[in-house]
Design a protein around this motif. Structure first.
Motif, mmCIF file in Angstrom:
data_model
loop_
_atom_site.group_PDB
_atom_site.id
_atom_site.type_symbol
_atom_site.label_atom_id
_atom_site.label_comp_id
_atom_site.label_asym_id
_atom_site.label_seq_id
_atom_site.Cartn_x
_atom_site.Cartn_y
_atom_site.Cartn_z
ATOM 1 N N HIS A 1 -5.977 1.011 -1.358
ATOM 2 C CA HIS A 1 -7.179 0.206 -1.159
ATOM 3 C C HIS A 1 -8.091 0.729 -0.049
ATOM 4 O O HIS A 1 -9.285 0.947 -0.263
ATOM 5 C CB HIS A 1 -6.786 -1.243 -0.864
ATOM 6 C CG HIS A 1 -7.942 -2.119 -0.519
ATOM 7 N ND1 HIS A 1 -8.859 -2.548 -1.451
ATOM 8 C CD2 HIS A 1 -8.351 -2.622 0.678
ATOM 9 C CE1 HIS A 1 -9.773 -3.284 -0.863
ATOM 10 N NE2 HIS A 1 -9.493 -3.351 0.425
ATOM 11 N N ARG A 2 -7.556 0.909 1.146
ATOM 12 C CA ARG A 2 -8.416 1.274 2.275
ATOM 13 C C ARG A 2 -9.071 2.635 2.062
ATOM 14 O O ARG A 2 -10.250 2.830 2.375
ATOM 15 C CB ARG A 2 -7.614 1.263 3.581
ATOM 16 C CG ARG A 2 -8.490 1.355 4.824
ATOM 17 C CD ARG A 2 -7.742 0.987 6.085
ATOM 18 N NE ARG A 2 -6.668 1.913 6.389
ATOM 19 C CZ ARG A 2 -5.375 1.592 6.402
ATOM 20 N NH1 ARG A 2 -4.997 0.367 6.107
ATOM 21 N NH2 ARG A 2 -4.454 2.482 6.705
ATOM 22 N N CYS B 1 -7.145 -2.969 -8.909
ATOM 23 C CA CYS B 1 -7.212 -1.520 -9.053
ATOM 24 C C CYS B 1 -8.405 -1.196 -9.950
ATOM 25 O O CYS B 1 -8.834 -2.023 -10.768
ATOM 26 C CB CYS B 1 -5.909 -1.020 -9.675
ATOM 27 S SG CYS B 1 -5.920 0.717 -10.172
ATOM 28 N N TYR C 1 1.196 -1.747 -7.736
ATOM 29 C CA TYR C 1 -0.018 -2.124 -8.466
ATOM 30 C C TYR C 1 -0.054 -3.610 -8.850
ATOM 31 O O TYR C 1 -1.081 -4.104 -9.299
ATOM 32 C CB TYR C 1 -0.155 -1.289 -9.741
ATOM 33 C CG TYR C 1 -0.583 0.139 -9.511
ATOM 34 C CD1 TYR C 1 -1.932 0.479 -9.424
ATOM 35 C CD2 TYR C 1 0.352 1.159 -9.392
ATOM 36 C CE1 TYR C 1 -2.330 1.794 -9.228
ATOM 37 C CE2 TYR C 1 -0.032 2.475 -9.192
ATOM 38 C CZ TYR C 1 -1.377 2.789 -9.112
ATOM 39 O OH TYR C 1 -1.764 4.099 -8.913
ATOM 40 N N CYS D 1 -10.369 7.133 -6.796
ATOM 41 C CA CYS D 1 -10.265 6.561 -8.140
ATOM 42 C C CYS D 1 -10.009 7.648 -9.187
ATOM 43 O O CYS D 1 -9.281 7.424 -10.159
ATOM 44 C CB CYS D 1 -11.518 5.764 -8.474
ATOM 45 S SG CYS D 1 -11.637 4.211 -7.537
ATOM 46 N N SER E 1 -9.791 3.940 -0.820
ATOM 47 C CA SER E 1 -10.781 3.832 -1.893
ATOM 48 C C SER E 1 -12.082 3.204 -1.405
ATOM 49 O O SER E 1 -13.140 3.423 -1.998
ATOM 50 C CB SER E 1 -10.217 3.014 -3.059
ATOM 51 O OG SER E 1 -10.065 1.651 -2.708
ATOM 52 N N GLN E 2 -12.021 2.436 -0.323
ATOM 53 C CA GLN E 2 -13.238 1.842 0.212
ATOM 54 C C GLN E 2 -14.174 2.899 0.792
ATOM 55 O O GLN E 2 -15.394 2.789 0.699
ATOM 56 C CB GLN E 2 -12.888 0.816 1.305
ATOM 57 C CG GLN E 2 -12.041 -0.342 0.819
ATOM 58 C CD GLN E 2 -12.683 -1.086 -0.326
ATOM 59 O OE1 GLN E 2 -13.708 -1.740 -0.156
ATOM 60 N NE2 GLN E 2 -12.090 -0.988 -1.509
ATOM 61 N N ARG F 1 0.859 -1.183 0.000
ATOM 62 C CA ARG F 1 0.000 0.000 0.000
ATOM 63 C C ARG F 1 0.897 1.235 0.000
ATOM 64 O O ARG F 1 2.005 1.212 0.521
ATOM 65 C CB ARG F 1 -0.910 0.029 1.235
ATOM 66 C CG ARG F 1 -1.731 -1.237 1.453
ATOM 67 C CD ARG F 1 -2.713 -1.517 0.344
ATOM 68 N NE ARG F 1 -3.592 -2.635 0.680
ATOM 69 C CZ ARG F 1 -4.215 -3.392 -0.213
ATOM 70 N NH1 ARG F 1 -4.054 -3.166 -1.504
ATOM 71 N NH2 ARG F 1 -5.000 -4.381 0.174
ATOM 72 N N ASN G 1 -3.460 -5.223 -7.678
ATOM 73 C CA ASN G 1 -3.491 -4.641 -6.333
ATOM 74 C C ASN G 1 -3.729 -3.140 -6.429
ATOM 75 O O ASN G 1 -3.221 -2.470 -7.325
ATOM 76 C CB ASN G 1 -2.154 -4.886 -5.617
ATOM 77 C CG ASN G 1 -2.147 -4.311 -4.207
ATOM 78 O OD1 ASN G 1 -2.964 -4.677 -3.372
ATOM 79 N ND2 ASN G 1 -1.222 -3.398 -3.945
ATOM 80 N N CYS G 2 -4.519 -2.624 -5.507
ATOM 81 C CA CYS G 2 -4.717 -1.176 -5.403
ATOM 82 C C CYS G 2 -3.857 -0.649 -4.261
ATOM 83 O O CYS G 2 -4.078 -1.020 -3.103
ATOM 84 C CB CYS G 2 -6.182 -0.842 -5.138
ATOM 85 S SG CYS G 2 -6.452 0.912 -4.768
ATOM 86 N N SER H 1 -11.181 -7.007 -6.457
ATOM 87 C CA SER H 1 -9.876 -7.146 -5.810
ATOM 88 C C SER H 1 -8.768 -6.416 -6.562
ATOM 89 O O SER H 1 -7.629 -6.381 -6.103
ATOM 90 C CB SER H 1 -9.509 -8.628 -5.681
ATOM 91 O OG SER H 1 -9.378 -9.224 -6.959
ATOM 92 N N GLN I 1 -14.338 6.331 -2.630
ATOM 93 C CA GLN I 1 -14.054 5.741 -3.935
ATOM 94 C C GLN I 1 -13.966 6.775 -5.052
ATOM 95 O O GLN I 1 -13.038 6.748 -5.863
ATOM 96 C CB GLN I 1 -15.122 4.701 -4.284
ATOM 97 C CG GLN I 1 -14.849 3.975 -5.596
ATOM 98 C CD GLN I 1 -15.871 2.889 -5.867
ATOM 99 O OE1 GLN I 1 -16.909 2.818 -5.212
ATOM 100 N NE2 GLN I 1 -15.582 2.041 -6.825
#
Length: 218
Positions: A169-170, A210, A151, A180, A172-173, A97, A165-166, A208, A176
């Motif tokens: 990630h966290r 990007c 990535y 993004c 973007s949850q 990350r 992989n993003c 799961s 978003q």
């Protein structure tokens, strides 16, 4: 320090003695000698030396040589080997990350908006694209850039690349749309910086992955 080195450094602190030794040096406020550490932890000097050497090898401690006491000049004795904590932060995550990159872009976008009066969305897009352009010029090709930034690029079998992989990630949850859009501007700038005119960005709906992928340019 790359991701493998960071993981190795953190793993070295899994040893209880080594962890206590690192914390002792970190919390002391001053550089400590091997004798200081041995006396404080009640362990043999040979044991302390081995653990100190490992912490130095992992770039968690730094070494300096300094004469202890008031006497200087000839006859004052040899300098003492002292240990202090390295100033760099060490962190690692699996999968990779890069929240530090996201934070830097978000802060720069806000500052750009304040300084120029531009809207926050426009400012975020501009600073992210400029950073992507810079990163692309440094990396030289997209696969290298994507791999180094976390990535986890993989060929899709059709001349494109998925990003398994993003690195954000966290974030973007919870945010978003913002993250993004920021990511899209960053990758768009990176494509330009790498001089890659054979691919374009496209959405990737796999949860799961990007949110973007590379596909051949029509």
């Amino acid at each position: 320090m790359d991701e493998g080195q960071r993981l190795s450094a953190l793993a070295s602190l899994g040893d209880p003695v080594r962890k206590r030794l690192f914390e002792l040096v970190r919390d002391s406020g001053n550089a400590l000698s091997r004798d200081d550490c041995a006396a404080e932890l009640g362990l043999p000097k040979s044991t302390i030396r081995a653990h100190l050497d490992r912490l130095v090898d992992e770039h968690l401690l730094l070494v300096e040589f300094r004469k202890i006491g008031a006497r200087t000049g000839p006859g004052s004795g040899r300098p003492t080997k002292l240990y202090a904590t390295a100033r760099r932060e060490v962190s690692a995550s699996v999968p990779p990350r890069h929240y530090d990159l996201a934070a830097s872009l978000l802060a720069a976008g806000v500052q750009h908006s304040i300084d120029t009066g531009a809207g926050i969305e426009e400012s975020l897009a501009q600073v992210a694209r400029e950073e992507g352009l810079r990163m692309g010029q440094v990396a030289g090709d997209m696969h290298t850039l994507l791999a180094e930034t976390g990535y986890s690029p993989e060929p899709d079998g059709d001349g494109g690349t998925i990003m398994a992989n993003c690195p954000f990630h966290r974030l973007s949850q919870d945010h978003q749309g913002v993250v993004c859009a920021l990511n899209g501007s960053l990758l768009g700038g990176a494509l330009e910086g790498c001089g890659d005119d054979r691919h374009v960005l496209a959405p990737d709906q796999e949860i799961s992955h990007c949110c973007a992928r590379l596909v051949p340019k029509p």
